[in-house]
Design a protein around this motif. Structure first.
Motif, PDB file in Angstrom:
ATOM      1  N   GLY A 235      47.500  36.587  37.559  1.00 52.92           N
ATOM      2  CA  GLY A 235      48.734  37.308  37.821  1.00 52.92           C
ATOM      3  C   GLY A 235      48.556  38.813  37.665  1.00 52.92           C
ATOM      4  O   GLY A 235      48.798  39.589  38.575  1.00 52.92           O
ATOM      5  N   ASN A 236      48.081  39.210  36.498  1.00 54.52           N
ATOM      6  CA  ASN A 236      47.882  40.628  36.214  1.00 54.52           C
ATOM      7  C   ASN A 236      46.594  40.784  35.428  1.00 54.52           C
ATOM      8  O   ASN A 236      46.607  40.849  34.210  1.00 54.52           O
ATOM      9  CB  ASN A 236      49.065  41.202  35.433  1.00 54.52           C
ATOM     10  N   GLU A 237      45.473  40.798  36.118  1.00 53.66           N
ATOM     11  CA  GLU A 237      44.167  40.892  35.467  1.00 53.66           C
ATOM     12  C   GLU A 237      43.765  42.361  35.356  1.00 53.66           C
ATOM     13  O   GLU A 237      42.752  42.801  35.892  1.00 53.66           O
ATOM     14  CB  GLU A 237      43.138  40.082  36.252  1.00 53.66           C
ATOM     15  N   ASP A 238      44.569  43.116  34.614  1.00 54.31           N
ATOM     16  CA  ASP A 238      44.369  44.548  34.421  1.00 54.31           C
ATOM     17  C   ASP A 238      43.595  44.773  33.125  1.00 54.31           C
ATOM     18  O   ASP A 238      44.105  44.485  32.034  1.00 54.31           O
ATOM     19  CB  ASP A 238      45.717  45.257  34.382  1.00 54.31           C
ATOM     20  N   VAL A 239      42.369  45.289  33.220  1.00 55.49           N
ATOM     21  CA  VAL A 239      41.539  45.497  32.024  1.00 55.49           C
ATOM     22  C   VAL A 239      42.098  46.603  31.144  1.00 55.49           C
ATOM     23  O   VAL A 239      41.666  46.768  29.999  1.00 55.49           O
ATOM     24  CB  VAL A 239      40.080  45.817  32.408  1.00 55.49           C
TER      25      VAL A 239
END
Length: 336
Positions: A235-239
């Motif tokens: 969904g939101n694979e923001d590092v």
């Protein structure tokens, strides 16, 4: 066993200029404390002592300055005064009971009292390929997954452990405190305003209010934790997400003190605003009253800080303390 010994040096200056309209005091202080009484936790077992003794082995250095300034002036029938105070100090641990380390940055000596220490966060793991190509993070035999916090290998040994903990941020307690205000009066009317603040401090946020489901299905969660950007698989694979992936019943990798959870606690607060009117004696004498003052007082009206989760002056790591109340009071003071 003896008392600890404090050696102090002070250099001060008091001044008054322009007919006492401008004045103040400045003071520089330098204090070293030796023979601080503490527990000897790192005596080798070969010595044969069954319990840790206590001894005068610690030493610290504290230096800084404090000062106060005042300026008074009359413009026509208005009298006003501006005041300000500030204290800045910085301490250092010179000697402490601790074992030898190949990595000096892991020791207490050379750093400040209550210095924050933790791991350096490099963001979040992007995927399993990122995990395989990174130093091993295996806290309490817990295997990391994408969305967990990725740490920096400080000593370059290919593993993340306690030897990678370094000093980060400042201390939990402020090294800088200050206050300033203005007061004025005119024909029975008076008003004053006071600001106070603190700086050069930081702390780690933690607890089940910050770590959702760390205590199972029990506990309140802050609104910011729910509404902010979080790493979500698919969904939101923001590092660079504000919060890592969700974990149930704790996450030994993510819930460690690190720069990821470090927050600055500096703030400036509008502490008080006081406005009033003192009635003329011609009016009060008729009622047998010496003085009568009608006033409106506000306290803790505004707070300016980068930290928004709770009141930074609470000095809390999880926000589970009763905050300072904002109050507005109207009153009448009589002196009979």
């Amino acid at each position: 066993m003896t008392w600890e010994v404090a050696t102090k040096h002070n250099l001060g200056l008091d001044f008054s200029l322009f007919g006492d309209r401008f004045g103040g005091a400045l003071d520089y202080f330098y204090e070293q404390r030796d023979g601080i009484y503490m527990t000897r936790n790192y005596i080798p077992a070969s010595v044969g002592i069954l319990s840790a003794p206590r001894a005068n082995v610690g030493s610290t250095l504290n230096k800084g300055f404090d000062g106060q300034l005042k300026y008074s002036q009359q413009i026509n029938q208005v009298n006003f005064t501006i005041r300000g105070t500030m204290v800045y100090s910085r301490n250092e641990i010179l000697e402490a009971d601790e074992q030898y380390s190949n990595y000096p940055y892991t020791r207490r000596a050379g750093f400040r009292v209550n210095q924050n220490k933790g791991l350096i966060a490099l963001g979040l793991f992007k995927d399993y390929e990122d995990i395989r190509n990174s130093p091993v993070q295996n806290f309490e035999n817990f295997r990391v997954a994408p969305g967990d916090i990725k740490y920096k290998d400080i000593n370059g040994d290919g593993a993340i452990d306690d030897n990678d903990i370094v000093a980060i941020g400042a201390t939990r307690y402020p090294n800088l405190t200050y206050g300033f205000g203005l007061s004025a009066n005119w024909k029975g009317f008076d008003a004053s305003i006071l600001f106070q603040g603190a700086g050069k401090s930081s702390f780690f946020i933690n607890g089940y209010t910050i770590y959702p489901f760390s205590s199972g299905d029990w506990g309140n969660i802050l609104t910011d934790v729910v509404e902010s950007n979080r790493w979500i698989l698919g969904g939101n694979e923001d590092v660079n997400a504000v919060y890592p992936r969700l974990s149930y019943n704790g996450n030994p990798n993510n819930y460690r003190p690190s720069s990821y959870w470090l927050r600055e606690s500096s703030y400036m607060r509008l502490k008080t605003v006081d406005a009033g009117y003192t009635f003329p004696k011609v009016f009060t004498n008729r009622m047998g009253i010496k003085t009568m003052r009608l006033y409106l007082l506000g306290t803790n009206l505004l707070t300016f800080s980068k930290f928004k989760l709770w009141d930074p002056e609470m000095n809390s790591t999880n926000g589970q303390q009763y905050p300072l109340a904002k109050t507005i009071t109207m009153g009448l003071t009589l002196n009979l």
